[in-house]
Scaffold this motif. Structure first.
Motif, mmCIF file in Angstrom:
data_model
loop_
_atom_site.group_PDB
_atom_site.id
_atom_site.type_symbol
_atom_site.label_atom_id
_atom_site.label_comp_id
_atom_site.label_asym_id
_atom_site.label_seq_id
_atom_site.Cartn_x
_atom_site.Cartn_y
_atom_site.Cartn_z
ATOM 1 N N VAL A 1 0.935 -1.270 0.039
ATOM 2 C CA VAL A 1 -0.083 0.153 0.079
ATOM 3 C C VAL A 1 0.867 1.175 -0.024
ATOM 4 C CG1 VAL A 1 -1.439 1.158 1.414
ATOM 5 C CG2 VAL A 1 -2.012 -1.073 1.248
ATOM 6 N N LYS B 1 -5.059 6.036 0.309
ATOM 7 C CA LYS B 1 -4.083 4.720 0.343
ATOM 8 C C LYS B 1 -4.331 4.255 -1.218
ATOM 9 C CE LYS B 1 -4.032 3.114 4.870
ATOM 10 N NZ LYS B 1 -4.251 2.152 5.746
ATOM 11 N N SER C 1 -3.083 0.782 -4.071
ATOM 12 C CA SER C 1 -2.489 -0.477 -4.255
ATOM 13 C C SER C 1 -1.112 -0.242 -4.984
ATOM 14 C CB SER C 1 -3.219 -1.582 -5.292
ATOM 15 O OG SER C 1 -4.499 -1.578 -4.631
#
Length: 219
Positions: free
Chosen positions: A198, A208, A210
């Motif tokens: 993250v 946040k 990926s």
């Protein structure tokens, strides 16, 4: 499409960022409040440090205002950071002086600095937050070549980058695990691990995203 992104500061080559000279994006973002400038190290690197994964001598690519470099220096590492934005390096140097830390910070296009041969390697670890995902294919090749003399035998290049699982087209270039592995499919390199991770952001609407946390090891 936004020209900002919530990862780390690429420090030189914005890849998919549109408009203007590549470096102008970073100068402008710092003036406006860069989304990657979260004011603290990314938690993924704190976890690595607390696990004892990082070696004594560390080089950070695209260090921005130096939060990760200074954190590692506080933990006893010999750290050098490089970034293309003078204002960011000035801030990093000021914070190092205020805290009495010996971390070194160099200003310049990161790949140019690496290729100049002026850095005092070899390093046990090279780290980056958001630099790799900003590179073109040609610049990835330059990076792999430039890291060879800078990394100690058994040392690692660890980077946190945008994942191809991030939806949409805004921000930086997405990176797949396959791209990471193919980039370092070269003699003397070994892809130790590519983990789902993250990236934290300074943007409240997108705190946040990926990411991949990759560890690439030198023979």
């Amino acid at each position: 499409m936004s020209d900002g992104h919530p990862g780390g500061h690429p420090g030189g080559h914005p890849g998919g960022h549109p408009g203007g000279h590549p470096h102008e994006v970073f100068h402008r973002q710092y003036a406006q409040g860069a989304p990657w400038d979260i004011g603290r190290p990314q938690p993924e690197y704190i976890a690595l440090e607390e696990a004892g994964a990082l070696g004594a001598k560390v080089l950070e690519l695209g260090c921005g205002r130096g939060d990760l470099s200074l954190y590692l220096a506080e933990r006893g590492h010999d750290v050098t950071g490089v970034d293309v934005v003078p204002a960011a390096i000035d801030s990093a140097r000021e914070k190092a002086a205020e805290r009495g830390l010996a971390a070194r910070f160099e200003v310049g296009d990161v790949l140019d600095v690496l290729e100049a041969g002026t850095l005092a390697g070899p390093y046990d670890d090279v780290v980056d937050v958001g630099f790799f995902h900003a590179l073109t294919d040609a610049d990835r090749t330059r990076l792999v070549r430039a890291l060879v003399p800078l990394l100690a035998s058994g040392g690692s290049y660890r980077f946190l980058c945008f994942s191809d699982k991030v939806p949409g087209e805004w921000g930086p270039r997405r990176v797949s695990e396959a791209e990471i592995r193919s980039t370092f499919d070269a003699p003397g390199w070994s892809v130790a691990v590519v983990d789902e991770a993250v990236l934290e952001s300074a943007r409240p609407e997108m705190p946040k995203v990926s990411a991949w946390l990759a560890t690439i090891t030198r023979a």
